[in-house]
Design an enzyme around this catalytic site. Structure first.
Site, PDB file in Angstrom:
ATOM      1  N   ALA A 190       2.093   7.897  -3.166  1.00  0.00           N
ATOM      2  CA  ALA A 190       1.586   6.527  -3.254  1.00  0.00           C
ATOM      3  C   ALA A 190       0.294   6.458  -4.070  1.00  0.00           C
ATOM      4  CB  ALA A 190       1.351   5.982  -1.856  1.00  0.00           C
ATOM      5  N   LYS A 191      -0.341   7.588  -4.286  1.00  0.00           N
ATOM      6  CA  LYS A 191      -1.569   7.690  -5.094  1.00  0.00           C
ATOM      7  C   LYS A 191      -2.596   6.636  -4.696  1.00  0.00           C
ATOM      8  CE  LYS A 191       0.818  10.111  -8.820  1.00  0.00           C
ATOM      9  NZ  LYS A 191       2.229  10.079  -8.347  1.00  0.00           N
ATOM     10  N   ARG A 192      -2.826   6.516  -3.383  1.00  0.00           N
ATOM     11  CA  ARG A 192      -3.750   5.523  -2.873  1.00  0.00           C
ATOM     12  C   ARG A 192      -5.194   6.001  -2.965  1.00  0.00           C
ATOM     13  NH1 ARG A 192       0.500   2.669  -3.489  1.00  0.00           N
ATOM     14  NH2 ARG A 192       1.384   1.528  -1.743  1.00  0.00           N
TER      15      ARG A 192
END
Lengths: 262, 262
Positions: free
Chosen positions: B92-94
């Site tokens: 999700a590369k949050r």
């Protein structure tokens, strides 16, 4: 009229204020929970109270994603409540390899119809180019964020300049159909003034006023007359104990900030 | 048995292969579209075909978010299909300011029940600390990604070292309940070997094999015997013209990669 002209017109009618709809179920008064859809009922109240004073609304996806399956319905239902002319910002901080960012761009700009998105620069040009292909949209690239951790990497000196300056200068060299803007925290007024020397015309999205401690008059002085959206979230949203006092608290706070941000 | 031991055991039974469920409606054979829920039907076929050969599955949120309201239901329904013991990764590369990252962490670890997440380091420690508070979870921090744009900022030299090395070394100094890992692209085998000199024991998530061109034997040589998850997505997913050939293509490809990755 394009999105830049619409924003300018809207800001002349209202102010530079951007209201951040960081709505969290456990922070809103009980009365809203009695309705079938408390988040939408709360957002509708905030939008109704603030629309005379602000030119844009920012929806931070995290606060909606924590509600799981309903997340994207809640976001879309909130967008549907925004009055015509207000700039809508997807504060999603996305960024991934090309084909993946393409899917994010379609989700935010096409399926949901936002006017703007926030993106993370860490993965470089090809991770952002799918967003930059959309004309008449704003893409706000994280540069110097409002939080304490902004010193961990963003201020590292690379070849004599801080990383956030590399991000801004490199992004200004990119081909883009979209309007490129930057996120610069209100908590860094000195750096904001310095950024305006090499990015004089780009629209800045400036969070960190209010609960996070940024000072409005310092921000305005540093920014001059360049295009900017100054975001306030928690300080406007939370302060009422029922729907009536939520409305009047949000209205008073938005009126206060708009007074400073005209 | 904790998540690290489970992964180790599963990798001994199968391989280091991680299958990326980057499912896109326009890329899957027509036959799946005849079912009421083509994405879930396709994912079920891929999982059934590959489970004997891989130890983890990675779900890239972008591909699901482009389907709007249904996004999070599709993700949850896919997680429910994963066999017991497989590590589930939310790609999700949050990363956002503290209270916001807290909401993302709750969404991914609590509401959806993932074992691991990918996060972006750009905003620094306080943007990642809400993820790091979860014991028995993996947090994979982007370091040197597989795409071309990884040279734009990640390779900038700051105080004599590339930015990605600052990210790794700084992250190794952080307090964490979670297992800290890093994302390092298979397209950079020389840097992978160098990273193993200062991060010898952290689990690496290594994408970029297959369609993106990373070479498996170079990656294995550079990584040595340290913990790693080597991801392949498109090369396994797409190659069939109906449900039967999708199954056999995915099985053959997974078997092939598992043979290299034991």
């Amino acid at each position: 009229m394009n999105v830049m002209e619409t924003l300018k017109q809207e800001q002349e009618k209202t102010s530079l204020l951007c209201v951040g709809l960081d709505t969290e179920l456990h922070k809103i008064p009980d009365e809203f929970r009695e309705s079938g859809n408390p988040i939408i009922h709360f957002n509708e109240t905030i939008i109704r109270a603030t629309q005379e004073y602000c030119s844009s609304y920012k929806i931070n996806f995290a606060f909606y994603e924590q509600y799981g399956e309903k997340a994207f319905s809640l976001i879309k239902d909130t967008i549907a409540l925004l009055p015509k002319g207000k700039l809508s910002i997807a504060d999603a901080k996305r960024g991934d390899i090309g084909n993946t960012s393409g899917a994010y761009a379609r989700a935010v700009f096409e399926d949901m119809g936002f006017d703007a998105i926030t993106v993370s620069p860490y993965m470089g040009y090809d991770s952002l180019s799918p967003f930059l292909e959309y004309s008449d949209k704003f893409v706000f690239i994280l540069a110097l964020t409002s939080n304490i951790g902004s010193s961990d990497f963003q201020r590292l000196i690379c070849d004599g300049k801080p990383l956030y300056r590399h991000v801004i200068e490199t992004a200004l060299s990119w081909q883009s159909q979209a309007h490129i803007g930057f996120v610069v925290g209100a908590t860094h007024p000195d750096e904001l003034a310095e950024i305006r020397t090499y990015a004089p015309d780009n629209c800045l999205l400036i969070p960190g006023v209010g609960t996070q401690g940024g000072n409005v008059s310092q921000v305005l002085q540093a920014n001059g007359s360049a295009p900017a959206l100054i975001n306030v979230s928690r300080d406007i949203l939370y302060g009422g104990v029922n729907s009536e006092t939520t409305f009047s608290h949000a209205l008073n706070k938005a009126q206060y900030y708009a007074g400073l941000l005209r």
